[in-house]
Design an enzyme around this catalytic site. Structure first.
Site, PDB file in Angstrom:
ATOM      1  N   TYR A 142     -28.536   1.245 -21.496  1.00  0.00           N
ATOM      2  CA  TYR A 142     -28.194  -0.160 -21.236  1.00  0.00           C
ATOM      3  C   TYR A 142     -27.241  -0.212 -20.057  1.00  0.00           C
ATOM      4  O   TYR A 142     -26.279   0.556 -19.998  1.00  0.00           O
ATOM      5  CB  TYR A 142     -27.535  -0.776 -22.472  1.00  0.00           C
ATOM      6  CG  TYR A 142     -27.116  -2.223 -22.277  1.00  0.00           C
ATOM      7  CD1 TYR A 142     -28.063  -3.231 -22.114  1.00  0.00           C
ATOM      8  CD2 TYR A 142     -25.760  -2.576 -22.270  1.00  0.00           C
ATOM      9  CE1 TYR A 142     -27.679  -4.559 -21.948  1.00  0.00           C
ATOM     10  CE2 TYR A 142     -25.374  -3.912 -22.108  1.00  0.00           C
ATOM     11  CZ  TYR A 142     -26.327  -4.892 -21.951  1.00  0.00           C
ATOM     12  OH  TYR A 142     -25.947  -6.204 -21.779  1.00  0.00           O
ATOM     13  N   ASP A 237     -23.292   5.454 -14.977  1.00  0.00           N
ATOM     14  CA  ASP A 237     -22.753   4.253 -15.605  1.00  0.00           C
ATOM     15  C   ASP A 237     -21.780   4.735 -16.684  1.00  0.00           C
ATOM     16  O   ASP A 237     -22.182   5.107 -17.779  1.00  0.00           O
ATOM     17  CB  ASP A 237     -23.882   3.408 -16.195  1.00  0.00           C
ATOM     18  CG  ASP A 237     -23.357   2.120 -16.821  1.00  0.00           C
ATOM     19  OD1 ASP A 237     -22.117   1.987 -16.974  1.00  0.00           O
ATOM     20  OD2 ASP A 237     -24.182   1.247 -17.158  1.00  0.00           O
ATOM     21  N   LYS A 265     -15.101  -1.925 -20.005  1.00  0.00           N
ATOM     22  CA  LYS A 265     -14.502  -1.615 -21.311  1.00  0.00           C
ATOM     23  C   LYS A 265     -13.090  -1.014 -21.200  1.00  0.00           C
ATOM     24  O   LYS A 265     -12.144  -1.763 -20.996  1.00  0.00           O
ATOM     25  CB  LYS A 265     -15.464  -0.754 -22.128  1.00  0.00           C
ATOM     26  CG  LYS A 265     -16.790  -1.537 -22.345  1.00  0.00           C
ATOM     27  CD  LYS A 265     -17.816  -0.941 -23.252  1.00  0.00           C
ATOM     28  CE  LYS A 265     -18.940  -1.930 -23.498  1.00  0.00           C
ATOM     29  NZ  LYS A 265     -20.259  -1.552 -23.039  1.00  0.00           N
TER      30      LYS A 265
HETATM   31  C1  PLP Z   1     -21.275  -2.453 -22.206  1.00  0.00           C
HETATM   32  C2  PLP Z   1     -22.064  -1.780 -21.155  1.00  0.00           C
HETATM   33  C3  PLP Z   1     -22.417  -2.421 -19.953  1.00  0.00           C
HETATM   34  C4  PLP Z   1     -22.194  -3.885 -19.736  1.00  0.00           C
HETATM   35  O1  PLP Z   1     -20.845  -4.222 -19.699  1.00  0.00           O
HETATM   36  P1  PLP Z   1     -20.423  -5.743 -19.985  1.00  0.00           P
HETATM   37  O2  PLP Z   1     -18.952  -5.741 -19.744  1.00  0.00           O
HETATM   38  O3  PLP Z   1     -20.812  -6.038 -21.386  1.00  0.00           O
HETATM   39  O4  PLP Z   1     -21.157  -6.595 -19.001  1.00  0.00           O
HETATM   40  C5  PLP Z   1     -23.020  -1.669 -18.958  1.00  0.00           C
HETATM   41  N1  PLP Z   1     -23.272  -0.372 -19.131  1.00  0.00           N
HETATM   42  C6  PLP Z   1     -22.965   0.278 -20.254  1.00  0.00           C
HETATM   43  C7  PLP Z   1     -23.240   1.747 -20.373  1.00  0.00           C
HETATM   44  C8  PLP Z   1     -22.365  -0.407 -21.327  1.00  0.00           C
HETATM   45  O5  PLP Z   1     -22.111   0.233 -22.463  1.00  0.00           O
END
Ligand code: PLP
Length: 424
Positions: A142, A237, A265
């Site tokens: 994701y 990511d 995060k």
């Molecule tokens: C949570 C998440 C996102 C998206 O971040 P948001 O702050 O919710 O837009 C992107 N990449 C990864 C790996 C994530 O866990």
């Protein structure tokens, strides 16, 4: 009716599905969502006065536990000067210096407001830098809800992705190709099929949005090599793994250097923050230094920077924290493995340090297809039992459990005991 149920009834009338982010609706586990009043350390409290050991940790940001005193004070101090100026501030410079001086592969960094935004911008930079347009992502990873990333594999694995959400036009996903996690061959095929038109490979260096799926030995290095060979950028990511597996994230933990990284995060300590960064020559193409446009009214917000920087300073100054998180991960996830082994229930427990999850399946889970073999009904039954006995976990099979520095050995043992009781 509980207060949570009452609130949810009100919420669904005015907020789509009753929530501002889908997973919060508890849709896949047949429970009403618990509305939260507050949280301290490893504990979270709902509006009905129930207390839970929290393994969501706001999906990762609360790596020090909830409501950390030092972070709270930093936020209060910053707020005395005003909430936002839309102008440059010293805190942004401090934040950029603090990260770039400590993470070798991040020479320059740009702050944004979410992980989604970080990924969207990093992809634009990769395309601007390489002059190519194709992106390879992995099924089950994701990367936020930007159009180009809301894709699933088409019928043939070798085709471009198809939109995975209504409202995403084909044009937005036709340059996104989907590879299989832990399968370097699938990446190599896509690279060749695209005639070297791949701008970037984006990957969660530990898959943590299909449950937890660790990278197989050699997988990340293999991606590095393939990107070098085909002149594509490698984007980690690290929205979940950044500052969690080590201060320098999964890149530091596994010793692999990406060209660009995205953060979210933990970097905001609970405030809405994201960031992307990498090598200087790449980042220097971002506006106003270069031709790739990217902007944000609230980017680098002073309160958000104060919160994030306070958290990063604690993590940097107390690096034993990463040893403690690792040990807590072993205690919890090895404990779970032991319980399952004795019960002869089909299961897999995947974990990397403080991230982990249980899959109710006989198959080894190494990619999205194997993750999907999990019996989600079994997960849902287990989830309900744990929730109703005081353990707050992500309400979906395909999410991670997050440990924080605030979780005590006693709480982890209590969690294991509960699991024992569930199977008894
Ligand atoms: C949570 C998440 C996102 C998206 O971040 P948001 O702050 O919710 O837009 C992107 N990449 C990864 C790996 C994530 O866990």
């Amino acid at each position: 009716m509980t207060k949570s149920e009452e609130l949810f009834q009100r919420a669904v009338k005015r907020i789509p599905g009753g929530v501002n982010s889908p997973v919060r609706a508890y849709g896949s586990v047949e429970e009403a969502p618990r509305f939260i009043q507050g949280a301290v350390g490893s504990k979270i409290f709902d509006v009905d006065g129930n207390e839970y050991i929290d393994y969501i940790d706001s999906w990762g940001p609360m790596i020090l536990g909830h409501n950390n005193q030092q972070i709270k004070e930093a936020v209060i101090r910053a707020s005395e000067n005003g909430l936002s100026f839309g102008c440059a501030t010293e805190k942004e410079v401090e934040m950029a210096e603090f990260i770039c001086e400590r993470i070798p592969h991040v020479e320059m960094i740009r702050m944004v407001n979410s992980g989604t935004e970080a990924v969207m911008s990093a992809l634009r930079v990769a395309r601007g830098y390489t002059g190519k347009s194709k992106i390879i992502k992995f099924a089950g990873c994701y990367h936020g809800h930007t159009d180009a990333m809301l894709v699933s594999a088409g019928s043939g694995v070798m085709t471009s992705g198809v939109p995975d959400s209504a409202g995403v036009p084909k044009g937005c996903t036709q340059d996104t190709m989907i590879a299989v996690y832990n399968d370097l061959k699938s990446v190599e095929c896509l690279m060749e099929e695209s005639n070297d038109q791949v701008a970037a490979v984006i990957v969660e260096p530990v898959g943590a949005n299909m449950g937890v799926v660790p990278p197989a030995e050699g997988f990340l290095q293999g991606l590095r090599d393939l990107c070098d060979k085909h002149k594509a950028l490698l984007i980690f990511d690290e929205v979940i793994t950044g500052f969690r597996l080590s201060f320098s994230g999964a890149a530091g933990y596994f010793g692999i250097t990406p060209d660009l990284v995205t953060y979210g995060k933990i970097i905001g300590a609970g405030m809405p923050v994201g960031a992307y960064g990498g090598r200087r020559e790449i980042m220097e193409i971002v506006a106003p230094a270069g031709p790739v446009y990217q902007a944000g009214t609230l980017s680098g917000n002073p309160i958000a920077m104060a919160a994030g920087l306070a958290q990063l300073k604690i993590l940097w100054e107390d690096q034993d924290i990463y040893k403690r998180l690792y040990q807590k991960g072993e205690l919890l996830f090895d404990g779970i493995r032991k319980i399952f082994k004795e019960k002869e229930v089909p299961y897999q427990v995947n974990s990397v340090s403080s991230l982990g999850c249980i899959f109710f399946t006989k198959e080894k889970v190494t990619d999205y297809a194997s993750a999907k073999t999990s019996n989600t009904k079994a997960f849902s039954d287990y989830f309900q039992y744990m929730l109703n006995h005081g353990v707050h976990m992500a309400p979906s099979q395909f999410e991670a459990m997050f440990l924080s520095d605030a979780h005590t050995e006693t709480e982890i043992q209590a969690t294991l005991q509960l699991l024992q009781d569930y199977f008894a």
